[in-house]
Motif scaffolding. Structure first.
Motif, PDB file in Angstrom:
ATOM      1  N   ASN A   1     -55.963 -68.817  17.071  1.00  0.00           N
ATOM      2  CA  ASN A   1     -56.164 -67.455  17.518  1.00  0.00           C
ATOM      3  C   ASN A   1     -56.439 -67.423  19.020  1.00  0.00           C
ATOM      4  OD1 ASN A   1     -56.859 -64.879  18.005  1.00  0.00           O
ATOM      5  ND2 ASN A   1     -58.438 -64.741  16.428  1.00  0.00           N
ATOM      6  N   GLY A   2     -55.447 -66.971  19.777  1.00  0.00           N
ATOM      7  CA  GLY A   2     -55.597 -66.995  21.225  1.00  0.00           C
ATOM      8  C   GLY A   2     -56.137 -65.703  21.804  1.00  0.00           C
ATOM      9  N   TYR A   3     -56.719 -64.839  20.967  1.00  0.00           N
ATOM     10  CA  TYR A   3     -57.191 -63.537  21.453  1.00  0.00           C
ATOM     11  C   TYR A   3     -58.706 -63.383  21.290  1.00  0.00           C
ATOM     12  CZ  TYR A   3     -52.258 -62.473  21.161  1.00  0.00           C
ATOM     13  OH  TYR A   3     -50.917 -62.498  21.319  1.00  0.00           O
ATOM     14  N   ASP A   4     -59.318 -62.693  22.262  1.00  0.00           N
ATOM     15  CA  ASP A   4     -60.750 -62.433  22.168  1.00  0.00           C
ATOM     16  C   ASP A   4     -61.004 -61.203  21.301  1.00  0.00           C
ATOM     17  OD1 ASP A   4     -61.300 -64.508  23.986  1.00  0.00           O
ATOM     18  OD2 ASP A   4     -60.739 -63.184  25.628  1.00  0.00           O
ATOM     19  N   ALA A   5     -60.029 -60.271  21.259  1.00  0.00           N
ATOM     20  CA  ALA A   5     -60.159 -59.065  20.439  1.00  0.00           C
ATOM     21  C   ALA A   5     -58.770 -58.635  19.988  1.00  0.00           C
ATOM     22  CB  ALA A   5     -60.814 -57.947  21.248  1.00  0.00           C
ATOM     23  N   ASP A   6     -58.691 -57.932  18.863  1.00  0.00           N
ATOM     24  CA  ASP A   6     -57.384 -57.459  18.415  1.00  0.00           C
ATOM     25  C   ASP A   6     -56.958 -56.233  19.221  1.00  0.00           C
ATOM     26  OD1 ASP A   6     -57.204 -59.372  16.316  1.00  0.00           O
ATOM     27  OD2 ASP A   6     -58.672 -58.191  15.197  1.00  0.00           O
ATOM     28  N   ILE A   7     -57.914 -55.364  19.495  1.00  0.00           N
ATOM     29  CA  ILE A   7     -57.621 -54.123  20.218  1.00  0.00           C
ATOM     30  C   ILE A   7     -58.650 -53.915  21.328  1.00  0.00           C
ATOM     31  CG2 ILE A   7     -57.591 -51.587  20.036  1.00  0.00           C
ATOM     32  CD1 ILE A   7     -56.726 -52.022  17.078  1.00  0.00           C
ATOM     33  N   VAL A   8     -58.167 -53.538  22.507  1.00  0.00           N
ATOM     34  CA  VAL A   8     -59.084 -53.110  23.565  1.00  0.00           C
ATOM     35  C   VAL A   8     -58.918 -51.606  23.709  1.00  0.00           C
ATOM     36  CG1 VAL A   8     -59.501 -53.123  26.044  1.00  0.00           C
ATOM     37  CG2 VAL A   8     -59.183 -55.276  24.828  1.00  0.00           C
ATOM     38  N   MET A   9     -60.000 -50.876  23.632  1.00  0.00           N
ATOM     39  CA  MET A   9     -59.923 -49.426  23.772  1.00  0.00           C
ATOM     40  C   MET A   9     -60.557 -49.016  25.093  1.00  0.00           C
ATOM     41  SD  MET A   9     -60.895 -46.521  21.013  1.00  0.00           S
ATOM     42  CE  MET A   9     -59.561 -46.824  19.905  1.00  0.00           C
ATOM     43  N   LEU A  10     -59.760 -48.377  25.958  1.00  0.00           N
ATOM     44  CA  LEU A  10     -60.233 -48.011  27.294  1.00  0.00           C
ATOM     45  C   LEU A  10     -60.630 -46.541  27.337  1.00  0.00           C
ATOM     46  CD1 LEU A  10     -57.366 -49.670  29.372  1.00  0.00           C
ATOM     47  CD2 LEU A  10     -59.671 -50.570  29.028  1.00  0.00           C
ATOM     48  N   TYR A  11     -61.717 -46.254  27.997  1.00  0.00           N
ATOM     49  CA  TYR A  11     -62.101 -44.846  28.176  1.00  0.00           C
ATOM     50  C   TYR A  11     -62.350 -44.561  29.648  1.00  0.00           C
ATOM     51  CZ  TYR A  11     -66.868 -46.654  28.475  1.00  0.00           C
ATOM     52  OH  TYR A  11     -67.981 -47.342  28.841  1.00  0.00           O
ATOM     53  N   SER A  12     -62.271 -43.275  30.024  1.00  0.00           N
ATOM     54  CA  SER A  12     -62.512 -42.914  31.421  1.00  0.00           C
ATOM     55  C   SER A  12     -63.903 -42.311  31.550  1.00  0.00           C
ATOM     56  CB  SER A  12     -61.504 -41.871  31.899  1.00  0.00           C
ATOM     57  OG  SER A  12     -60.258 -42.083  31.319  1.00  0.00           O
ATOM     58  N   GLU A  13     -64.339 -42.227  32.783  1.00  0.00           N
ATOM     59  CA  GLU A  13     -65.625 -41.620  33.106  1.00  0.00           C
ATOM     60  C   GLU A  13     -65.699 -40.245  32.421  1.00  0.00           C
ATOM     61  OE1 GLU A  13     -67.303 -43.354  35.925  1.00  0.00           O
ATOM     62  OE2 GLU A  13     -69.072 -42.310  35.132  1.00  0.00           O
ATOM     63  N   GLY A  14     -66.805 -39.909  31.791  1.00  0.00           N
ATOM     64  CA  GLY A  14     -67.004 -38.591  31.200  1.00  0.00           C
ATOM     65  C   GLY A  14     -66.311 -38.387  29.865  1.00  0.00           C
ATOM     66  N   ALA A  15     -65.907 -39.480  29.209  1.00  0.00           N
ATOM     67  CA  ALA A  15     -65.214 -39.374  27.922  1.00  0.00           C
ATOM     68  C   ALA A  15     -66.158 -38.827  26.857  1.00  0.00           C
ATOM     69  CB  ALA A  15     -64.695 -40.728  27.504  1.00  0.00           C
ATOM     70  N   ASP A  16     -65.590 -38.224  25.832  1.00  0.00           N
ATOM     71  CA  ASP A  16     -66.357 -37.681  24.720  1.00  0.00           C
ATOM     72  C   ASP A  16     -66.807 -38.851  23.833  1.00  0.00           C
ATOM     73  OD1 ASP A  16     -67.267 -36.571  22.427  1.00  0.00           O
ATOM     74  OD2 ASP A  16     -65.511 -35.286  22.065  1.00  0.00           O
ATOM     75  N   ILE A  17     -68.070 -39.216  23.938  1.00  0.00           N
ATOM     76  CA  ILE A  17     -68.533 -40.456  23.293  1.00  0.00           C
ATOM     77  C   ILE A  17     -68.458 -40.405  21.765  1.00  0.00           C
ATOM     78  CG2 ILE A  17     -70.517 -42.014  23.008  1.00  0.00           C
ATOM     79  CD1 ILE A  17     -70.951 -41.754  25.973  1.00  0.00           C
ATOM     80  N   PRO A  18     -68.931 -39.326  21.106  1.00  0.00           N
ATOM     81  CA  PRO A  18     -68.779 -39.304  19.646  1.00  0.00           C
ATOM     82  C   PRO A  18     -67.319 -39.464  19.206  1.00  0.00           C
ATOM     83  CG  PRO A  18     -70.263 -37.568  20.355  1.00  0.00           C
ATOM     84  CD  PRO A  18     -69.679 -38.155  21.593  1.00  0.00           C
ATOM     85  N   ALA A  19     -66.377 -38.833  19.937  1.00  0.00           N
ATOM     86  CA  ALA A  19     -64.962 -38.947  19.580  1.00  0.00           C
ATOM     87  C   ALA A  19     -64.461 -40.380  19.806  1.00  0.00           C
ATOM     88  CB  ALA A  19     -64.137 -37.963  20.387  1.00  0.00           C
ATOM     89  N   LEU A  20     -64.925 -40.983  20.899  1.00  0.00           N
ATOM     90  CA  LEU A  20     -64.547 -42.365  21.228  1.00  0.00           C
ATOM     91  C   LEU A  20     -65.014 -43.301  20.120  1.00  0.00           C
ATOM     92  CD1 LEU A  20     -63.631 -44.578  23.313  1.00  0.00           C
ATOM     93  CD2 LEU A  20     -65.944 -44.481  24.238  1.00  0.00           C
ATOM     94  N   GLU A  21     -66.288 -43.140  19.720  1.00  0.00           N
ATOM     95  CA  GLU A  21     -66.864 -43.988  18.684  1.00  0.00           C
ATOM     96  C   GLU A  21     -66.094 -43.817  17.369  1.00  0.00           C
ATOM     97  OE1 GLU A  21     -68.741 -46.433  18.456  1.00  0.00           O
ATOM     98  OE2 GLU A  21     -68.965 -46.455  16.282  1.00  0.00           O
TER      99      GLU A  21
END
Lengths: 209, 366
Positions: B307-327
């Motif tokens: 397994n050459g990966y540290d994570a399967d998915i990286v999810m990027l967010y921008s400044e001021g993102a809606d945190i409950p929606a992100l979670e």
């Protein structure tokens, strides 16, 4: 499991070339090895063998850690580094000896420690402790003969083939410690999983004696 | 999603096997009195021990070995069947420094008869197989080998051909290297007649099934050892068990069967064990003992990392993102078995299979 190749580590230099010839004569040839190119690993799939050249003192390391199944190595290296490998047979070539040498007029003064230059620290320690002589070891990596000429040490412990280098520098063999020749070594785990191939190869090589 | 590493998985599987055979876990302290090791120095494979002073001034050591501590506590009136999973502290051969080595193993102490020996060898074979299968299988194929010798057999053979006590260690050392020529030279130098010396030298090239052994049997003692091994060979599943005399252990401690386990993919033995009544006798205990240790550090050292990966998915967010929606968005992937690494745009990213940009309540695959 699928049949795998036998990986052989050969020592760079004359001994390795001679050893390769033994393999070739026994049916494990690999013509591309003689071509002048920059390849590092040479394979003969049909014969089921691959070769690579490494520094002579590194052969045992490649074999001990399983990067090579087999290797050709001088007995001096086996005695000096005691690698955890199988010492399958003496190939009866590359014969020479480890000897103590010094200036022609060398006289051993037992009242003080003997100063010895060598690259074989363990062989030297074992030899002198077996005869109960107190020594001071100077570990060198090359041109060992210089040490007594420049007066840094009383004697050297080194490989002597014909003795020409010693004679040309006014040095003489004082005592021979060990006879040396090339040995076929094997990785202990590889031997278990490639027993037949390794036994056959050993048998073919020792036939050519 | 795979949570356990191969070595963790192996430890759990082996604990299950040992428990099912009636072995109890033996937990112990990391310290032992230093003087204890000095008494049994030759039993240890290392002569370098980490020592330190206790608060009362007494000299302690970090355990370089587990077997000695278990043997010390052996009861003489009942059988002890234990397994352990501990760290030992030893000097590394290659680089001159101390290492912490995870070790697992079993010890069977008490009335050791042929069944007890069989059981220990069977568990050794199962342990090596488990390592090969869990961590070193390629396309579902794996290979392992449990190689067995018998110190009683070898010693009786030495005595029969007249190898002196002082020469035995050197002959054994050559046998351990399968150096037939060295054995012959050491024997003849010791005054053993040439035919005896060459018979002993022949031991070096033996590797295979049990019949290979009977050809060497010369006296009552070797016959007894042969019968012992015969029972083990006939009861164990045939494959992957070999007679090999290059398995040698110090005769001062080991008196019967000795064995080592090899896994295709690990260049050194991953298991080592045997019958060591002589050690118990030196401790003044009249009981039998048999066991083995597994070197778990070799599993992680030599297994291929697939397994050459540290994570399967990286999810990027921008400044001021809606945190409950992100979670909520990240939780969706986690619930479906993915490893999700959430981080702000512009950060250093871990190695991943997929990057998803979270933008308000939208997800955009990058």
């Amino acid at each position: 499991m699928k049949k795998e190749m036998l990986k052989v580590a050969l020592p760079k230099g004359r001994l390795g070339e001679k050893a390769y010839k033994m393999f070739a004569d026994a049916g494990y040839d690999c013509p591309s090895i003689l071509e002048n190119n920059r390849k590092l690993i040479f394979e003969n799939e049909e014969a089921g063998v691959s070769f690579f050249w490494v520094k002579p003192s590194d052969v045992a390391i490649y074999v001990e850690h399983g990067a090579a199944d087999l290797g050709i190595v001088g007995k001096d290296i086996l005695l000096e580094y005691s690698p955890d490998v199988f010492d399958l047979c003496d190939l009866g070539m590359g014969k020479c000896r480890v000897a103590v040498a010094g200036k022609k007029d060398f006289h051993d003064n037992p009242e003080r420690s003997l100063k010895v230059a060598t690259k074989f620290v363990n062989i030297t320690k074992n030899y002198y402790s077996s005869i109960g002589r107190n020594i001071e070891i100077f570990k060198l990596n090359g041109s060992i003969e210089l040490a007594p000429i420049l007066g840094m040490t009383d004697v050297i412990v080194d490989i002597v083939e014909t003795g020409t280098t010693l004679r040309e520098n006014n040095l003489d063999v004082i005592t021979e410690i060990l006879p040396i020749s090339a040995h076929l070594i094997a990785n202990k785990a590889s031997y278990r999983f490639k027993t037949e191939d390794i036994d056959t190869l050993k048998h073919e090589l020792s036939k050519k004696d | 999603m795979k949570i356990f590493t191969e070595s963790e998985e192996i430890i759990y599987k082996l604990r299950d096997i040992y428990e099912k055979y009636g072995y109890r876990r033996f937990k112990m302290s990391k310290f032992e009195e230093y003087a204890f090791y000095m008494e049994y120095k030759k039993f240890l494979t290392t002569q370098n021990i980490i020592s330190f002073n206790d608060l009362d001034g007494s000299l302690l050591a970090l355990k370089p070995d587990i077997t000695l501590s278990i043997a010390k506590n052996a009861k003489t009136d009942e059988n002890t069947k234990v397994y352990y999973n501990e760290n030992v502290y030893r000097a590394s051969h290659n680089i001159h420094e101390y290492k912490e080595i995870p070790q697992m193993g079993i010890e069977y102490l008490g009335d050791i008869d042929i069944y007890a020996e069989y059981e220990v060898v069977r568990l050794a074979a199962m342990s090596v197989k488990q390592i090969a299968k869990t961590a070193f299988a390629r396309d579902g194929e794996f290979a392992y080998s449990l190689d067995i010798s018998h110190m009683g057999f070898v010693n009786a053979l030495f005595n029969h051909y007249g190898v002196s006590e002082s020469a035995k260690a050197e002959v054994l050392e050559c046998l351990g290297k399968k150096d037939g020529e060295g054995i012959f030279a050491a024997c003849t130098a010791d005054g053993v007649p040439a035919d005896g010396a060459s018979k002993i030298a022949e031991l070096a090239s033996v590797h295979g099934e049990l019949p290979a052994l009977s050809a060497f049997s010369v006296c009552e003692e070797t016959e007894k050892a042969y019968e012992e091994l015969k029972v083990i060979f006939e009861t164990l599943p045939r494959a992957s068990i070999n007679i090999d005399f290059s398995i040698v252990n110090d005769m001062n401690y080991y008196n019967g069967i000795v064995f080592q386990g090899f896994v295709h993919g690990i260049p050194r033995s991953v298991l080592s064990g045997g019958r060591y009544d002589n050690l118990l006798a030196k401790m003044g205990k009249n009981v039998g003992a048999c066991g083995f240790a597994l070197y778990l550090d070799l599993i992680d050292l030599y297994r291929e990392s697939e397994n050459g990966y540290d994570a399967d998915i990286v999810m990027l967010y921008s400044e001021g993102a809606d945190i409950p929606a992100l979670e909520k968005a990240a939780a969706f992937y986690r619930d479906n078995g993915f490893r999700v690494y959430v981080c702000k745009k512009g950060s250093v990213l871990p190695k991943t299979k997929k990057i998803i940009e979270f933008d308000g309540d939208k997800e955009v695959l990058v």
